[in-house]
Design a protein around this motif. Structure first.
Motif, PDB file in Angstrom:
ATOM      1  N   GLY A 101      -8.870  19.034   2.784  1.00 24.24           N
ATOM      2  CA  GLY A 101      -8.762  18.469   1.368  1.00 24.24           C
ATOM      3  C   GLY A 101      -9.325  17.174   1.392  1.00 24.24           C
ATOM      4  N   ALA A 102      -8.910  16.097   2.391  1.00 22.92           N
ATOM      5  CA  ALA A 102      -9.427  14.792   2.248  1.00 22.92           C
ATOM      6  C   ALA A 102     -10.810  14.651   2.264  1.00 22.92           C
ATOM      7  CB  ALA A 102      -8.511  14.072   3.690  1.00 22.92           C
TER       8      ALA A 102
ATOM      9  N   ALA B 289      -2.576  14.391  18.568  1.00 26.61           N
ATOM     10  CA  ALA B 289      -2.772  15.006  17.369  1.00 26.61           C
ATOM     11  C   ALA B 289      -3.923  14.445  16.510  1.00 26.61           C
ATOM     12  CB  ALA B 289      -1.540  14.775  16.296  1.00 26.61           C
ATOM     13  N   ALA B 290      -4.244  13.233  16.645  1.00 25.17           N
ATOM     14  CA  ALA B 290      -5.434  12.638  16.118  1.00 25.17           C
ATOM     15  C   ALA B 290      -7.053  13.389  16.731  1.00 25.17           C
ATOM     16  CB  ALA B 290      -5.450  11.178  16.248  1.00 25.17           C
TER      17      ALA B 290
ATOM     18  N   ARG C 122     -12.400  18.372  12.380  1.00 26.23           N
ATOM     19  CA  ARG C 122     -12.898  17.570  11.114  1.00 26.23           C
ATOM     20  C   ARG C 122     -12.022  17.987   9.806  1.00 26.23           C
ATOM     21  NH1 ARG C 122     -19.523  18.438  11.415  1.00 26.23           N
ATOM     22  NH2 ARG C 122     -19.714  17.542  13.499  1.00 26.23           N
ATOM     23  N   ILE C 123     -10.628  18.014  10.253  1.00 26.66           N
ATOM     24  CA  ILE C 123      -9.776  18.281   8.996  1.00 26.66           C
ATOM     25  C   ILE C 123      -8.618  16.939   8.892  1.00 26.66           C
ATOM     26  CG2 ILE C 123      -9.950  20.913   9.336  1.00 26.66           C
ATOM     27  CD1 ILE C 123      -7.413  20.802  11.015  1.00 26.66           C
ATOM     28  N   LEU C 124      -8.216  17.003   7.602  1.00 23.60           N
ATOM     29  CA  LEU C 124      -7.269  15.950   7.415  1.00 23.60           C
ATOM     30  C   LEU C 124      -7.608  14.625   8.037  1.00 23.60           C
ATOM     31  CD1 LEU C 124      -4.157  18.165   7.797  1.00 23.60           C
ATOM     32  CD2 LEU C 124      -5.401  17.501   5.631  1.00 23.60           C
ATOM     33  N   PRO C 125      -8.822  14.095   7.525  1.00 26.88           N
ATOM     34  CA  PRO C 125      -9.385  12.896   8.405  1.00 26.88           C
ATOM     35  C   PRO C 125      -8.430  11.525   7.989  1.00 26.88           C
ATOM     36  CG  PRO C 125     -10.764  13.670   6.640  1.00 26.88           C
ATOM     37  CD  PRO C 125      -9.963  14.533   6.920  1.00 26.88           C
ATOM     38  N   SER C 126      -7.961  11.732   6.800  1.00 27.29           N
ATOM     39  CA  SER C 126      -7.016  10.550   6.695  1.00 27.29           C
ATOM     40  C   SER C 126      -5.833  10.640   7.447  1.00 27.29           C
ATOM     41  CB  SER C 126      -6.644  10.448   5.066  1.00 27.29           C
ATOM     42  OG  SER C 126      -5.834  11.497   4.694  1.00 27.29           O
ATOM     43  N   VAL C 127      -5.321  11.869   7.629  1.00 27.73           N
ATOM     44  CA  VAL C 127      -4.037  12.047   8.638  1.00 27.73           C
ATOM     45  C   VAL C 127      -4.456  11.774  10.003  1.00 27.73           C
ATOM     46  CG1 VAL C 127      -2.301  13.539   9.470  1.00 27.73           C
ATOM     47  CG2 VAL C 127      -3.042  13.691   6.949  1.00 27.73           C
ATOM     48  N   ALA C 128      -5.620  11.702  10.431  1.00 26.63           N
ATOM     49  CA  ALA C 128      -6.260  11.666  11.958  1.00 26.63           C
ATOM     50  C   ALA C 128      -5.995  10.269  12.145  1.00 26.63           C
ATOM     51  CB  ALA C 128      -7.341  12.270  12.270  1.00 26.63           C
TER      52      ALA C 128
END
Length: 642
Positions: free
Chosen positions: A17-18, A367-368, A375-381
């Motif tokens: 999504g991000a 996790a990051a 290449r998923i949830l880059p803002s969370v990473a």
């Protein structure tokens, strides 16, 4: 049908999504249907096999129509003609196209053909290709292990769902695959494999594929999640397919479950991630039970060497996590219970059985890296990366301050020990002299002859005895003090060693954090440099989630050698051998099998033209797609990170 589309699209937005919101890009979602129905071997295409081959053809075309009705981009690929279902073609597709696909979403792969066992090695499963001969297995058949190897080699950003509709397809499951799934949790978290039948069973008239279509086309599907529910539901649903007796035994197998909470109906429309970190020195087992479920999902085993295990395909709800450490006597430790709320967050990191402050930043870093690699949830990473870096910096300061404090204490106590050692020698000499005087007094007392002499000697003995006891007590106090200082110094040395080990560990962790950040920065720098050079040739160059994309409408496979821009593209891409090159031809028209085959043939010819004018990339791939409408031929040139 729309429920399934909504589920897939929402699954993508939850997964990626991000990026989508940032770049306003359509979801990467790919469907590939491989239906081998034309065989060179009469034993695979004769009258006895006609019903199966016809059923596979019908089911494959129904899959194509179904996914076309969902208007996914790119449209589904159907490989069904003879020259696109040979061993060479499919092997090349598995180990080149899949490896170099820059899409970051879900790839559904359907395989409909004959399933075969090697007569010499009954446990070895194969899927038949157009040029497979039944009496020459393995020959030109695709080994089940080749499918697994190809999925291993796919970029970690991709998730693959394999639906295997063949006889004996459950034989793809073996000890090696299960070891891989257990020992490689990252791989296990991005692979789903569902087989149409057990290893010793036949798969009848593509009814597995027809069952899936029926489920996904239902207006109000009931949710079935986890291996047990999916296997039971699909197996029971097979019996309702017309054309085959419900008494014919065919048992669906979930070989690789992807996640304990994966649902067959809609792929979990709003997916959540839970990263579990095993901080204990033992293997542990975990169960997750959603608030709206009567029973917990399948058990998850975390080995002590696994450290972090990602659990994907969870729903936005609350779960109760129950973890048990496996003790050496074969028994389980008491339950560790924790409530996990995933209703409002896309991902969480949970550290289990931790007593070490270093576990949390190490788990965050793992996790990051996991999220970044996919290449998923880059803002969370990014948030996890920053949190890990901040904690590591704090621990770095704390451990260095602690080490400095210990060094100061150690120096103070060592100086005190040296001073006490010198003072102790003086006290020892005083006590020794007092003892000598006492011994002399006793000797004189023993030699005294008269009452007066005896009285005087007794008085001297008492005096010297008291002096000796006082001097000796003073000496013993100093001995005890010196022993305490020595013990404290020894303890400080041991403590210093532990803190130095922590300092070294923090240094290694900080180095890992810095290397990860540097790797990200280097990848961005390379892409920026390539982008600058390509923009001089393609002013409308786009930077997308897949990489750098240049779109051309003025070139075909026949005149590629005459295009100055293609020559420049080749020269620039050759300067960056670490980047992948993808060439995609997109043509509007009717998505018939004939048109699909033709556009893929044109793409292959264009790739040959690129190599002819000097393209050095051995991993370059070309694809062709037919899209609805009257869109003129366009060529997308994509340069992406591996």
């Amino acid at each position: 049908m729309r429920a399934f589309l909504t589920g897939l699209v929402m699954c993508y937005f939850a997964l990626f999504g991000a990026k989508v919101y940032a770049a306003d890009e359509p979801p990467d979602f790919r469907v590939t249907i491989i239906a081998v129905t034309k065989f060179d071997d009469p034993k695979l295409s004769g009258p006895d096999e006609k019903d199966l081959n016809d059923a596979n053809t019908e089911a494959a075309k129904a899959l194509k129509s179904y996914f076309e009705s969902l208007k996914i981009t790119p449209p589904p690929d159907l490989y069904i003609v003879h020259n696109e279902t040979t061993w060479h073609f499919l092997h090349n597709w598995l180990f080149r196209d899949l490896q170099n696909d820059s899409r970051t979403g879900v790839h559904l792969i359907f395989v409909l053909t004959h399933g075969l066992l090697d007569p010499k090695v009954q446990s070895e499963f194969y899927v038949a290709t157009s040029d497979t001969h039944k009496d020459d297995i393995p020959g030109n058949a695709i080994r089940g292990g080749d499918l697994i190897d190809a999925f291993h080699d796919m970029p970690p950003r991709a998730t693959v769902f394999l639906f295997l509709d063949t006889c004996g397809s459950g034989a793809i499951d073996n000890e090696q695959l299960q070891r891989d799934l257990q020992s490689q949790p990252d791989f296990a978290s991005r692979v789903l494999i569902i087989a149409a039948a057990n290893a010793d069973e036949l798969a009848y008239r593509a009814r597995f594929t027809k069952t899936l279509l029926g489920i996904w086309g239902a207006k109000s599907p009931t949710r079935h999640c986890g291996s047990r529910q999916i296997e039971t539901f699909l197996t029971e649903s097979l019996r309702k397919v017309q054309g085959v007796s419900p008494d014919v035994k065919q048992t669906v197998r979930v070989v690789a479950p992807l996640s304990p909470d994966f649902c067959i109906e809609n792929f979990n429309s709003t997916q959540r991630f839970l990263m579990l970190y095993n901080a204990s020195n033992s293997d542990i087992s975990i169960t997750l039970q959603a608030d709206d479920e009567a029973e917990p999902e399948s058990r998850i085993d975390l080995h002590k060497q696994d450290l972090m295990v990602p659990v994907s395909e969870l729903r936005p709800t609350k779960y109760q996590l129950v973890a048990k450490r496996k003790l050496g006597n074969g028994k389980d430790d008491q339950n560790f219970v924790k409530n996990i709320d995933l209703t409002t967050v896309p991902a969480k990191v949970e550290v289990l059985f931790s007593s070490d402050p270093f576990d949390q930043p190490r788990a965050q870093q793992s996790a990051a890296q996991y999220l970044d690699s996919r290449r998923i949830l880059p803002s969370v990473a990014q948030s996890l990366q920053e949190a890990s870096a901040n904690t590591v910096d704090q621990l770095n300061n704390e451990t260095h301050a602690q080490l400095h404090n210990i060094e100061m204490q150690q120096a103070t106590f060592e100086q005190a020990a040296q001073a006490l050692e010198s003072e102790l020698e003086g006290k020892r000499k005083v006590a020794e002299a007092a003892r000598n005087e006492y011994d002399k007094a006793v000797e004189r007392l023993n030699k005294a002859q008269n009452a007066e002499g005896i009285a005087d000697s007794k008085g001297e003995v008492e005096r010297t005895s008291a002096e000796f006891e006082a001097a000796n007590a003073d000496y013993q106090r100093k001995v005890q003090k010196e022993r305490e200082v020595r013990d404290r110094t020894k303890a400080l040395r041991a403590q210093r060693g532990q803190v130095e080990a922590e300092v070294n560990f923090v240094y290694a962790l900080k180095k890992s954090v810095d290397e990860f950040a540097a790797k990200q920065a280097a990848a961005v720098a390379i892409e920026n440099q390539a982008s600058t050079e390509l923009q001089s040739v393609f002013p409308d160059l786009q930077r997308t989630g897949r990489g750098l994309v240049a779109v051309m409408t003025d070139v075909t496979e026949d005149d590629a050698a005459k295009s100055d821009r293609l020559h420049r593209f080749v020269d620039i891409s050759n300067q960056y051998p670490m980047l992948n090159v993808e060439i995609e031809l997109i043509q509007g028209g009717e998505s018939t099998i004939e048109n699909q085959v033709a556009i893929r043939a044109r793409a292959a010819k264009l790739l040959q033209a690129f190599h002819a004018i000097g393209l050095k990339s051995e991993n370059a791939v070309a694809r062709g797609f037919i899209v609805p409408g009257k869109q003129p031929l366009t060529v997308d040139l994509i340069i992406s990170q591996p």
